[in-house]
Design an enzyme around this catalytic site. Structure first.
Site, PDB file in Angstrom:
ATOM      1  N   HIS A 230       2.992  -1.382  -8.462  1.00 38.64           N
ATOM      2  CA  HIS A 230       3.765  -0.296  -9.056  1.00 38.64           C
ATOM      3  C   HIS A 230       4.584  -0.848 -10.212  1.00 38.64           C
ATOM      4  CE1 HIS A 230       2.914   1.563  -5.146  1.00 38.64           C
ATOM      5  NE2 HIS A 230       3.209   2.725  -5.694  1.00 38.64           N
ATOM      6  N   LYS A 234      10.172  -0.023  -9.345  1.00 45.04           N
ATOM      7  CA  LYS A 234      10.062   0.367  -7.930  1.00 45.04           C
ATOM      8  C   LYS A 234      10.465  -0.819  -7.074  1.00 45.04           C
ATOM      9  CE  LYS A 234       7.044   2.286  -4.371  1.00 45.04           C
ATOM     10  NZ  LYS A 234       8.141   3.154  -3.867  1.00 45.04           N
TER      11      LYS A 234
END
Length: 347
Positions: A230, A234
């Site tokens: 990600h 994140k």
């Protein structure tokens, strides 16, 4: 055991990609891990069941029509300074949903004005939030709050919404999920809580849960390797990955959640994972690789998403779904995205 190819993807979201000569990225082999006792269920405490097609009463048909965009529903997007919050505002605006020009953010964001789709949204800090939210709710009685903040704010925010009595859609992952559900249940407010808002990914998760329920132990003895990539912002491991892993655990695979391989370095994401450069700042690539005890059989499950539109569109569907349940005064108060999928009336 042999290493596994990270599979180069096209810029569009895809499922089940095939090897294409991308650089090889080695996994740490995970065998004989202790099976976790607590299952991370995407369906929360709801009983899993196969989708059903239901006929609607005249009252339900009226409720469906009444919650179409432009029929009084308003949303307040908390976390509007973030890319996900902005994506939701754009999707809601395109759908004709009224957007309240206020939002909650951190102390450092207080006083900022964010312009999205020609709308100026004022960000309010953590002070006097309850009084301010109450006034917004009074002005917009069919308000639904959408939360895309940060994991450490999940429980405080949910408790705030519960005290005020405002329904909400929680797209933020992390926090104490058990405490989250408890606070909402005690307050008896309506909410959609889901670690994954992408409708197609949710359908895959639902299929995994059905498989786990109907074929427990089918992969007993298999080793599992999990990698997820990600954007660097994140901070936590993917809730989607944890939900899928829990299904594999019910299927007989031993795996420790701490063994998830997180890729957050942009250089690795482009060169090893195959993330298009233009989507390094917003993507979700997941790979689950299973190998038999004698290493003669392997299975691979993969879902790759570039951008945020899939989640934003799903969030708007969740808002309209929740508005319908509120108008019908449904007995059930807490829902997830599988409930939204089952409803069968998404745009």
């Amino acid at each position: 055991m042999a290493t596994t190819n990270w599979l180069v993807s096209s810029p569009t979201p895809s499922v089940f990609l095939h090897p294409s000569g991308s650089p090889r990225l080695a996994f740490a082999s995970i065998k004989n891990q202790t099976l976790l006792k607590t299952r991370v269920s995407f369906l929360t405490n709801a009983k899993r069941r196969l989708p059903a097609v239901l006929s609607m009463t005249a009252t339900e048909e009226g409720a469906v029509k009444s919650v179409l965009p432009g029929n009084g529903i308003s949303i307040m997007v908390n976390g509007c300074t973030g890319k996900m919050g902005k994506a939701v505002i754009k999707a809601a605006d395109s759908a004709g949903v009224n957007i309240v020009p206020t939002s909650f953010g951190s102390a450092s964001e207080a006083g900022q004005t964010v312009e999205v789709c020609g709308k100026e949204i004022t960000v309010h800090g953590p002070t006097e939030r309850e009084e301010f939210l109450s006034s917004v709710f009074e002005k917009h009685p069919e308000l639904i709050v959408v939360d895309y903040t940060i994991p450490t704010a999940v429980n405080d925010n949910a408790e705030l919404y519960s005290r005020v009595g405002v329904p909400f859609v929680m797209g933020t992952t992390g926090g104490d999920r058990e405490k989250l559900y408890e606070s909402v249940e005690e307050a008896r407010i309506y909410a959609v809580i889901s670690p994954q808002m992408g409708k197609q990914v949710v359908a895959f998760l639902a299929a995994m849960e059905i498989m786990a329920e109907q074929f427990p132990g089918a992969f007993s003895g298999y080793s599992l390797e999990v990698m997820e990539s990600h954007q660097a912002s994140k901070l936590d491991a993917s809730g989607t990955a944890k939900a899928v892993i829990s299904c594999f655990q019910e299927l007989g695979v031993s795996y420790d959640m701490d063994q998830i391989q997180l890729i957050r370095d942009p250089k690795q994401q482009v060169e090893m994972v195959g993330v298009p450069e233009e989507h390094v700042s917003g993507h979700a690539f997941h790979l689950y690789h299973l190998t038999s005890p004698d290493e003669t059989v392997s299975f691979e499950f993969q879902h790759n998403v570039c951008g945020r539109s899939i989640y934003a569109e799903g969030t708007v569907d969740a808002v309209l779904f929740l508005a319908k349940k509120i108008r019908l005064k449904a007995d059930q108060r807490i829902y997830n995205m599988i409930d939204v999928l089952r409803e069968g009336n998404m745009r």
